[in-house]
Design an enzyme around this catalytic site. Structure first.
Site, PDB file in Angstrom:
ATOM      1  CB  SER A  62       2.545  -7.625   1.043  1.00  0.00           C
ATOM      2  OG  SER A  62       0.760  -7.570   1.575  1.00  0.00           O
ATOM      3  CB  THR A  88      -1.140   0.641   1.258  1.00  0.00           C
ATOM      4  OG1 THR A  88      -2.028  -1.156   1.317  1.00  0.00           O
ATOM      5  CG2 THR A  88      -1.584   0.793   1.519  1.00  0.00           C
ATOM      6  CB  THR A  99      -0.163  -3.532   6.446  1.00  0.00           C
ATOM      7  OG1 THR A  99      -1.461  -3.208   5.511  1.00  0.00           O
ATOM      8  CG2 THR A  99       0.423  -2.553   5.945  1.00  0.00           C
ATOM      9  CG  ASP A 100      -3.158  -6.947   3.114  1.00  0.00           C
ATOM     10  OD1 ASP A 100      -3.049  -5.921   4.570  1.00  0.00           O
ATOM     11  OD2 ASP A 100      -3.702  -7.152   2.736  1.00  0.00           O
TER      12      ASP A 100
END
Length: 334
Positions: free
Chosen positions: A54, A13, A85-86
């Site tokens: 990710s 992101t 972040t995932d």
């Protein structure tokens, strides 16, 4: 003399812009550093091994990332990795094992909003990560997010949209960034360092499956693993580690998998609290069937630890012993 930071971008992101079909990583490392204005304070070495969302991260990408860190870090004082972040907590945990012998701090960060979006948290998080990499008192793999610095293998993503998206589970943060200064909890770091164990470095090739139990789960799911490529099964059990045994063949089929050489472990599916399968009959019967009880470890750290151990030349009994051994701080409560 200015400190030198290896600055690695992998997408996510933080590097995304609107492609017309949703957010997609397009922004490169040099652009981000220009936005920060940090080039006068530090020297940077840039590496961009790939640029992906990710959600598409794979263990083979961790191997590429490890090689990028090792091959570009000569003469550097620390490493910053920008990441989506995932799956950030999985990558941080994997690298914690893969870089046990690495002499520099590695700080992973990302953002919940793209770097060019209104109200972005990207600038704050990158700033915190750079300062952490430059000042860390130990060569740990860490996550820096929302001004918190957390041990990589203690961390999970707990919110899909809040800016404070990551929490330290089974412990406390090891540092924080406030008013332009990094602050470190050195006693906590010393405790982590005193419990570390060495292990040969290797790429990750082991295959582990994660199964979250739901009420009424069919034992047929176990049939999927017979003769397949998965070598280990992590079960997220109910409560403190409950696995159903009423009106189901689930336990019998798990025992068959264990007898065939598969490593089966269980931890709580709760974010907080420890796994203790000895408390209830549903846990004890599962242990009698060969299921290993794992406590005080995040799901991400457990899954990647098994992947890593399965990549080493270890016997099943040696892997079981290693699961109960701390290497990167994954089992240490601070």
């Amino acid at each position: 003399m200015k400190k030198k930071i290896l600055f690695i971008t992998t997408g996510g992101t933080i590097a995304s812009s609107d492609s017309g079909d949703g957010l997609k990583p397009t922004v490169h490392a040099a652009t981000m550093l220009e936005e920060l204005g940090y080039t006068e304070s530090y020297d940077f070495v840039i590496s961009e091994p790939f640029q992906i969302d990710s959600s598409n991260m794979r263990p083979s990408d961790w191997n590429v990332l490890m090689e990028s860190i090792r091959s570009h870090s000569e003469g550097c004082d620390g490493v910053v990795v920008l990441h989506g972040t995932d799956t950030m907590a999985y990558t941080a945990s994997a690298l914690s094992y893969m870089l046990l012998d690495f002499p520099l701090p590695v700080v992973i960060t990302g953002s919940q909003k793209p770097i060019h979006a209104e109200g972005t948290d990207a600038i704050r998080n990158i700033t915190c990560a750079i300062e952490a990499a430059a000042t860390a008192p130990a060569p740990l793999v860490m996550i820096a997010f929302a001004n918190h610095v957390m041990l990589g293998c203690h961390t999970s993503k707990v919110s899909a949209d809040r800016l404070a998206a990551f929490h330290t589970l089974y412990g406390k943060d090891i540092g924080y960034f406030r008013k332009g200064q990094m602050h470190w909890y050195k006693k906590r770091i010393d405790k982590l360092l005193s419990a570390r164990r060495s292990m040969p470095c290797c790429a990750i090739t082991g295959k582990t499956f994660l199964l979250k139990l739901v009420p009424g789960i069919s034992s047929d799911i176990c049939d999927f693993f017979h003769g397949g490529s998965y070598q280990a099964l992590v079960i997220e059990g109910f409560g403190s580690g409950g696995i159903p045994n009423r009106k189901t063949e689930f336990l019998n089929k798990l025992q068959k998998l264990v007898d065939e050489g598969m490593i089966v472990v269980c931890k709580t599916q709760c974010f907080y609290g420890k796994t203790d399968m000895s408390i209830y009959e549903v846990g004890r019967l599962a242990m009698d069937a060969g299921v290993i009880s794992m406590s005080n470890i995040t799901t991400e750290a457990l899954v990647t630890k098994l992947m890593w151990l399965l990549s080493l030349d270890l016997s099943t009994e040696e892997i079981k012993e290693a699961l109960a051994t701390n290497y990167a701080g994954e089992l240490v409560v601070i």
